[in-house]
Design a protein around this motif. Sequence first.
Motif, PDB file in Angstrom:
ATOM      1  N   SER A   3      84.940  -8.037 -29.183  1.00  9.98           N
ATOM      2  CA  SER A   3      85.150  -6.593 -29.241  1.00  9.98           C
ATOM      3  C   SER A   3      84.189  -5.878 -28.305  1.00  9.98           C
ATOM      4  CB  SER A   3      84.904  -6.105 -30.669  1.00  9.98           C
ATOM      5  OG  SER A   3      83.513  -6.188 -30.946  1.00  9.98           O
ATOM      6  N   LEU A   4      84.397  -4.582 -28.166  1.00 13.04           N
ATOM      7  CA  LEU A   4      83.456  -3.742 -27.415  1.00 13.04           C
ATOM      8  C   LEU A   4      82.069  -3.800 -28.056  1.00 13.04           C
ATOM      9  CD1 LEU A   4      82.765  -1.641 -25.258  1.00 13.04           C
ATOM     10  CD2 LEU A   4      83.806   0.118 -26.711  1.00 13.04           C
ATOM     11  N   GLN A   5      82.033  -3.870 -29.387  1.00 18.37           N
ATOM     12  CA  GLN A   5      80.731  -3.947 -30.068  1.00 18.37           C
ATOM     13  C   GLN A   5      79.973  -5.200 -29.633  1.00 18.37           C
ATOM     14  OE1 GLN A   5      80.300  -3.105 -34.191  1.00 18.37           O
ATOM     15  NE2 GLN A   5      82.023  -1.694 -34.277  1.00 18.37           N
ATOM     16  N   ARG A   6      80.683  -6.318 -29.550  1.00 19.19           N
ATOM     17  CA  ARG A   6      80.013  -7.556 -29.124  1.00 19.19           C
ATOM     18  C   ARG A   6      79.488  -7.407 -27.698  1.00 19.19           C
ATOM     19  NH1 ARG A   6      82.609 -13.676 -28.529  1.00 19.19           N
ATOM     20  NH2 ARG A   6      80.687 -14.668 -27.818  1.00 19.19           N
ATOM     21  N   ARG A   7      80.303  -6.794 -26.839  1.00 16.93           N
ATOM     22  CA  ARG A   7      79.897  -6.608 -25.441  1.00 16.93           C
ATOM     23  C   ARG A   7      78.659  -5.720 -25.344  1.00 16.93           C
ATOM     24  NH1 ARG A   7      77.895  -7.322 -22.008  1.00 16.93           N
ATOM     25  NH2 ARG A   7      78.269  -7.329 -19.769  1.00 16.93           N
ATOM     26  N   LEU A   8      78.635  -4.647 -26.146  1.00 21.97           N
ATOM     27  CA  LEU A   8      77.498  -3.726 -26.116  1.00 21.97           C
ATOM     28  C   LEU A   8      76.241  -4.419 -26.626  1.00 21.97           C
ATOM     29  CD1 LEU A   8      79.233  -0.439 -27.357  1.00 21.97           C
ATOM     30  CD2 LEU A   8      78.451  -0.962 -25.049  1.00 21.97           C
ATOM     31  N   ARG A   9      76.401  -5.238 -27.650  1.00 18.04           N
ATOM     32  CA  ARG A   9      75.244  -5.975 -28.170  1.00 18.04           C
ATOM     33  C   ARG A   9      74.687  -6.921 -27.098  1.00 18.04           C
ATOM     34  NH1 ARG A   9      74.152  -6.778 -33.653  1.00 18.04           N
ATOM     35  NH2 ARG A   9      74.024  -9.027 -33.319  1.00 18.04           N
ATOM     36  N   GLY A  10      75.579  -7.497 -26.309  1.00 18.54           N
ATOM     37  CA  GLY A  10      75.136  -8.380 -25.229  1.00 18.54           C
ATOM     38  C   GLY A  10      74.282  -7.624 -24.214  1.00 18.54           C
ATOM     39  N   CYS A  11      74.739  -6.425 -23.846  1.00 16.29           N
ATOM     40  CA  CYS A  11      73.992  -5.600 -22.890  1.00 16.29           C
ATOM     41  C   CYS A  11      72.627  -5.214 -23.478  1.00 16.29           C
ATOM     42  CB  CYS A  11      74.777  -4.331 -22.571  1.00 16.29           C
ATOM     43  SG  CYS A  11      75.307  -4.202 -20.853  1.00 16.29           S
ATOM     44  N   MET A  12      72.613  -4.852 -24.763  1.00 13.21           N
ATOM     45  CA  MET A  12      71.357  -4.434 -25.384  1.00 13.21           C
ATOM     46  C   MET A  12      70.363  -5.582 -25.416  1.00 13.21           C
ATOM     47  SD  MET A  12      72.503  -1.924 -28.472  1.00 13.21           S
ATOM     48  CE  MET A  12      74.164  -1.347 -28.412  1.00 13.21           C
ATOM     49  N   THR A  13      70.844  -6.781 -25.709  1.00 15.04           N
ATOM     50  CA  THR A  13      69.958  -7.940 -25.682  1.00 15.04           C
ATOM     51  C   THR A  13      69.489  -8.194 -24.251  1.00 15.04           C
ATOM     52  OG1 THR A  13      71.142  -8.852 -27.568  1.00 15.04           O
ATOM     53  CG2 THR A  13      69.759 -10.376 -26.328  1.00 15.04           C
ATOM     54  N   GLY A  14      70.364  -7.931 -23.282  1.00 14.25           N
ATOM     55  CA  GLY A  14      70.019  -8.113 -21.874  1.00 14.25           C
ATOM     56  C   GLY A  14      68.839  -7.249 -21.456  1.00 14.25           C
ATOM     57  N   ILE A  15      68.774  -6.033 -21.973  1.00 12.18           N
ATOM     58  CA  ILE A  15      67.625  -5.176 -21.649  1.00 12.18           C
ATOM     59  C   ILE A  15      66.498  -5.382 -22.663  1.00 12.18           C
ATOM     60  CG2 ILE A  15      68.913  -3.433 -20.347  1.00 12.18           C
ATOM     61  CD1 ILE A  15      68.842  -1.682 -22.889  1.00 12.18           C
ATOM     62  N   ARG A  16      66.651  -6.398 -23.495  1.00 15.68           N
ATOM     63  CA  ARG A  16      65.636  -6.796 -24.479  1.00 15.68           C
ATOM     64  C   ARG A  16      65.373  -5.681 -25.491  1.00 15.68           C
ATOM     65  NH1 ARG A  16      61.532 -10.382 -20.569  1.00 15.68           N
ATOM     66  NH2 ARG A  16      63.205 -11.627 -19.656  1.00 15.68           N
ATOM     67  N   ALA A  17      66.457  -5.020 -25.897  1.00  9.58           N
ATOM     68  CA  ALA A  17      66.378  -4.012 -26.959  1.00  9.58           C
ATOM     69  C   ALA A  17      66.896  -4.624 -28.255  1.00  9.58           C
ATOM     70  CB  ALA A  17      67.206  -2.793 -26.586  1.00  9.58           C
ATOM     71  N   GLN A  18      66.583  -3.959 -29.360  1.00 11.50           N
ATOM     72  CA  GLN A  18      67.130  -4.371 -30.650  1.00 11.50           C
ATOM     73  C   GLN A  18      68.601  -3.946 -30.662  1.00 11.50           C
ATOM     74  OE1 GLN A  18      64.982  -6.006 -32.811  1.00 11.50           O
ATOM     75  NE2 GLN A  18      66.922  -6.567 -33.780  1.00 11.50           N
ATOM     76  N   ALA A  19      69.518  -4.913 -30.684  1.00 12.39           N
ATOM     77  CA  ALA A  19      70.945  -4.567 -30.646  1.00 12.39           C
ATOM     78  C   ALA A  19      71.330  -3.833 -31.925  1.00 12.39           C
ATOM     79  CB  ALA A  19      71.780  -5.831 -30.486  1.00 12.39           C
TER      80      ALA A  19
END
Lengths: 148, 258
Positions: free
Chosen positions: B211-227
């Motif tokens: 889902s879009l949620q999974r994709r957004l969580r991936g980006c957030m982890t990429g910038i080393r943020a708390q997804a």
Amino acid sequence: MMRSASRLIVLIIAALPAAAVAQTLARYAIVGDGIPEPLTGQPGDPTRGRALVLARSSTCILCHFGPFPEARFQGDLAPSLAGAGSRSTPAQLRLRLVDASQVNPDTIMPSYYRIDGLTRVGSAWRDKPILSAEQIEDIVAYLATLRE
Amino acid sequence: MRPQALLAAALLGMALPVLAGEIAPSGRRSGYDFMSADSKAMQDDDTANPAMLSVLEGETLWTTKAGAADKSCSDCHGAVDVSMKGVAARYPAFSAASAAPVDLGQRVNLCRRQHQEADPFAPESRELLALTALIAKQSRGMPITAGGDPRLASSVARGRELFVQRQGQLNLACANCHDDNWDKHLAGSAITQGQPTGYPIYRLEWQGMGSLQRRLRGCMTGIRAQAFDFDAPDMIALELYLMSRAHGMTMDAPAVRP
């Protein structure tokens, strides 16, 4: 009496994170647009620095590109690292790695040696700089060799 | 052009302000545009698009009775290609029952609870992805309209606030890449504008649906943020802002993405 004692405890607790910061991050002095002294008190190793620049975990070439023929995937989001050592002094390179926002507040370059002023940092990375003082010195030493 | 027409055009431009850094409507591009010819061909051919397997599974679920009410989706909604036409293009939408926006997956789960009296599907479960893929496919070729409901205004604004907020150890905002540098490359990969035209997607990197949620969580982890947690209000606000930012763009779900 009780009140002033408890206030003192609160003060000590409030001071603890600052003490932890002081232990984690080496102190440094900014002079002009650079940090003249190595964070570790000694020069870094350019060979290790090159390996670090190419390592994905360091994140350098996610955005930058440069004279790294063996690296297939390099970014073009940020300027080339070729000639970095001609354009900047080691002191300037050091400050740009430590905290580029001190040079340009709008930069998208992360501050590699800063743990304050950040929002919602993931638990695995919280209260840790992106690179250690030693790693920064190694990278500075390597970038200084990139001359044109 | 006559001076009056020029003035009118200038006034119209002023009436529709583009926020600083935002991509002008004429400059918006779907993730599809950034893909290789091979990936485009895979998406364009339903017999090659792996997301269609999920759609097929969704078709089975659509007509399968479930829950204490022993009802299927089709018992209430009838033929999916009629009742669900254009629905995904307007989600996330305001739910009066929740007094908040809900995304398509949450809407499916609300139906399961209220009308089928069944347990909700877990986020990113095969079943939820299958049903949302089936429903999203019914909006293929249609313009995105999500976010227009005035009751959503505060959530859209919250979503934009999150979009431009720097976060994570790498201290990056979504906007730093997807508004300001979408035409560049991160380690050789196209950055793209982050226009959510095709979710749920089959992502080659995942070797699966998401889902879009999974994709957004991936980006957030990429910038080393708390997804954000799945279905958290901020997650939905960000989804909603992204869909409203893509207003008028054509849906191409279920899409293939690298």
